[in-house]
Design an enzyme around this catalytic site. Structure first.
Site, PDB file in Angstrom:
ATOM      1  N   LYS A  51       0.842  -1.186   0.000  1.00  0.00           N
ATOM      2  CA  LYS A  51       0.000   0.000   0.000  1.00  0.00           C
ATOM      3  C   LYS A  51       0.880   1.240   0.000  1.00  0.00           C
ATOM      4  CE  LYS A  51       0.776   1.960   3.299  1.00  0.00           C
ATOM      5  NZ  LYS A  51       2.043   2.485   3.922  1.00  0.00           N
ATOM      6  N   TYR A  60      -4.396   4.239   6.129  1.00  0.00           N
ATOM      7  CA  TYR A  60      -4.919   3.316   7.146  1.00  0.00           C
ATOM      8  C   TYR A  60      -6.241   3.824   7.720  1.00  0.00           C
ATOM      9  CZ  TYR A  60      -0.567   0.661   7.197  1.00  0.00           C
ATOM     10  OH  TYR A  60       0.486  -0.134   6.845  1.00  0.00           O
TER      11      TYR A  60
HETATM   12  P1  NAD Z   1      12.450   1.515   2.065  1.00  0.00           P
HETATM   13  O1  NAD Z   1      13.006   2.813   1.582  1.00  0.00           O
HETATM   14  O2  NAD Z   1      12.940   0.974   3.351  1.00  0.00           O
HETATM   15  O3  NAD Z   1      12.672   0.389   0.970  1.00  0.00           O
HETATM   16  C1  NAD Z   1      12.403   0.621  -0.400  1.00  0.00           C
HETATM   17  C2  NAD Z   1      13.208  -0.342  -1.243  1.00  0.00           C
HETATM   18  O4  NAD Z   1      12.982  -0.044  -2.608  1.00  0.00           O
HETATM   19  C3  NAD Z   1      14.728  -0.217  -0.997  1.00  0.00           C
HETATM   20  O5  NAD Z   1      15.296  -1.488  -0.908  1.00  0.00           O
HETATM   21  C4  NAD Z   1      15.220   0.502  -2.239  1.00  0.00           C
HETATM   22  O6  NAD Z   1      16.547   0.161  -2.575  1.00  0.00           O
HETATM   23  C5  NAD Z   1      14.245   0.004  -3.277  1.00  0.00           C
HETATM   24  N1  NAD Z   1      14.146   0.873  -4.455  1.00  0.00           N
HETATM   25  C6  NAD Z   1      14.037   0.413  -5.712  1.00  0.00           C
HETATM   26  N2  NAD Z   1      14.002   1.437  -6.584  1.00  0.00           N
HETATM   27  C7  NAD Z   1      14.119   2.549  -5.862  1.00  0.00           C
HETATM   28  C8  NAD Z   1      14.161   3.935  -6.200  1.00  0.00           C
HETATM   29  N3  NAD Z   1      14.073   4.346  -7.489  1.00  0.00           N
HETATM   30  N4  NAD Z   1      14.260   4.826  -5.188  1.00  0.00           N
HETATM   31  C9  NAD Z   1      14.322   4.428  -3.912  1.00  0.00           C
HETATM   32  N5  NAD Z   1      14.300   3.129  -3.535  1.00  0.00           N
HETATM   33  C10 NAD Z   1      14.204   2.204  -4.492  1.00  0.00           C
HETATM   34  O7  NAD Z   1      10.875   1.695   2.088  1.00  0.00           O
HETATM   35  P2  NAD Z   1       9.838   0.741   2.823  1.00  0.00           P
HETATM   36  O8  NAD Z   1       9.521   1.327   4.136  1.00  0.00           O
HETATM   37  O9  NAD Z   1      10.305  -0.642   2.748  1.00  0.00           O
HETATM   38  O10 NAD Z   1       8.531   0.964   1.903  1.00  0.00           O
HETATM   39  C11 NAD Z   1       8.354   0.290   0.677  1.00  0.00           C
HETATM   40  C12 NAD Z   1       6.849   0.137   0.379  1.00  0.00           C
HETATM   41  O11 NAD Z   1       6.265  -0.616   1.435  1.00  0.00           O
HETATM   42  C13 NAD Z   1       6.080   1.456   0.315  1.00  0.00           C
HETATM   43  O12 NAD Z   1       5.098   1.371  -0.672  1.00  0.00           O
HETATM   44  C14 NAD Z   1       5.428   1.565   1.681  1.00  0.00           C
HETATM   45  O13 NAD Z   1       4.221   2.304   1.683  1.00  0.00           O
HETATM   46  C15 NAD Z   1       5.173   0.099   1.999  1.00  0.00           C
HETATM   47  N6  NAD Z   1       5.138  -0.173   3.451  1.00  0.00           N
HETATM   48  C16 NAD Z   1       4.105  -0.863   3.956  1.00  0.00           C
HETATM   49  C17 NAD Z   1       4.037  -1.133   5.305  1.00  0.00           C
HETATM   50  C18 NAD Z   1       2.907  -1.944   5.866  1.00  0.00           C
HETATM   51  O14 NAD Z   1       2.799  -2.051   7.088  1.00  0.00           O
HETATM   52  N7  NAD Z   1       2.071  -2.543   5.041  1.00  0.00           N
HETATM   53  C19 NAD Z   1       5.041  -0.674   6.147  1.00  0.00           C
HETATM   54  C20 NAD Z   1       6.112   0.017   5.604  1.00  0.00           C
HETATM   55  C21 NAD Z   1       6.149   0.274   4.241  1.00  0.00           C
END
Ligand code: NAD
Length: 374
Positions: A139, A224
């Protein structure tokens, strides 16, 4: 139900047949056919995006009974090496963002879980669909409803499923509240309040870059409250109004909302009042009020434990790792056609995106925006 190919070792065939094998007896010896078994089918998943949430999901999958992490897609070779060792992932199941379309020919991967910055989800999910794999997408599913719908259409055209990582839809205390509401224990639902937020740090992160995030707190955490308003009240909103404030326009640039308060109206006459923010901590609360009772959940959407109090006493359902339950339930949805209590399909994601589009419109125009979600 899973099926298993049984190769009959026709050792008990007559000694005569074995002694003088003919074409027919040889083919009978290797004859295979399909028998039903009760073993549940295991969902073999590759995670795309090995960031903070991808890491959490990978850890949670280790406790799954129906899901196995069998692949990764990442742009960082050092992370791939770490994950290969940690989770025993073969090199042939590791891809990068350029070559992952080749997953099409990999029988070890059933589904790809897209856990990358929001604005990348659309193209990545469409590529997953074209590779013939089921898509699980974090999401918000996209940065607007049009993109979300394109993802739904692509998955439909490819004959694969699209599921959104709505982990709260499988959380036991949340499901108990939904059960109580359906059983009429709260009476007529009259009001919902959803407060969701935290103080965001590093100003250079992708969440504060409108090109990668598609928006600020609303896309990240406000969703949420939107999704919660819908499953807690059990109706689809028909209008929304919204107001935005910004304490720090330098950090929260154009296209990045910091704080938005928004209000919904529902067909029954129930209303909701919600807050989405990157400016306040200690904000993770749902409150539902009906003619016969109430529930307050706090925390309501964090990683848990989810806690709640109702007019009948505390919520005491089992504490689970959300992502472990989510992944096993998704295996059941994909392989057994199980229908979850609250949907997690692409269409559900598009509804939330339509609401976010309407909230942004309401902020801009100051008007009450009508919604048509059914
Ligand atoms: P994060 O920044 O920790 O991780 C993102 C990942 O994407 C990294 O490994 C990064 O290297 C990669 N990536 C690939 N292409 C990229 C680019 N062009 N720019 C930046 N990063 C790139 O982020 P996250 O917290 O893991 O969030 C990722 C997704 O998960 C988002 O859509 C967020 O909303 C979702 N999320 C959901 C929950 C949940 O509880 N359901 C919790 C946290 C995050």
């Amino acid at each position: 139900m899973k099926t298993r190919r049984i190769f009959l070792q026709k050792a008990s065939l007559s000694a005569l047949a074995l002694a003088t094998p003919t074409f027919n007896t040889l083919s009978a010896m290797t004859e295979s056919f399909t028998l039903p078994t009760n073993e549940p089918q295991i969902l073999r998943v590759a995670i795309m995006g090995l960031g903070s949430y991808g890491t959490r999901v990978a850890e949670a999958i280790q406790k799954c009974t129906r899901t196995k992490l069998t692949g990764v897609i990442s742009g960082t070779p050092s992370k791939v090496e770490d994950w290969k060792k940690k989770y025993d992932i073969p090199a042939k199941n590791c891809y990068n963002y350029e070559n992952f379309d080749a997953v099409k020919n990999n029988p070890d991967i059933d589904a790809i879980y897209v856990i990358t910055p929001n604005a990348l989800h659309k193209d990545q999910v469409i590529r997953v669909a074209k590779a013939g794999k089921h898509a699980i997408c974090e999401k918000p599913m996209a940065v607007n409803a049009e993109d979300g719908q394109a993802m739904v259409d692509a998955c439909k055209a490819a004959g694969v499923q699209l599921l959104i990582g709505y982990r709260m839809h499988f959380e036991p205390n949340t499901l108990e509240v939904i059960r109580m509401r359906k059983a009429g224990e709260f009476g007529d639902i009259r009001f919902f309040q959803g407060l969701c937020g935290f103080v965001i740090g590093d100003p250079t992160q992708w969440r504060l870059d409108p090109v990668l995030s598609g928006g600020g707190a609303m896309m990240d955490i406000g969703i949420y409250a939107i999704n919660g308003a819908r499953y807690m009240i059990g109706e689809e909103p028909v209008w929304v109004t919204a107001q935005e404030t910004k304490s720090n326009p330098e950090k929260f640039k154009e296209g990045i909302d910091e704080t938005i308060t928004f209000q919904f109206g529902f067909p029954s006459g129930a209303t909701a009042s919600c807050l989405s923010t990157y400016y306040m901590n200690y904000l993770d609360k749902f409150y539902l009020n009906g003619s016969k009772g109430w529930v307050e959940m706090k925390p309501s959407t964090g990683y848990g434990p989810i806690k709640g109090e109702t007019h009948k006493g505390p919520l005491n359902e089992p504490i689970v790792t959300h992502q472990t339950v989510q992944m096993d339930e998704m295996a059941a949805i994909i392989f057994d056609g199980k229908k979850p209590e609250v949907p997690v399909n692409g269409e559900e994601g598009v509804k939330d995106m339509k609401i976010i589009d309407a909230i942004f419109k309401a902020v801009k125009t100051g008007e009450k925006v009508s919604l048509k979600l059914t």
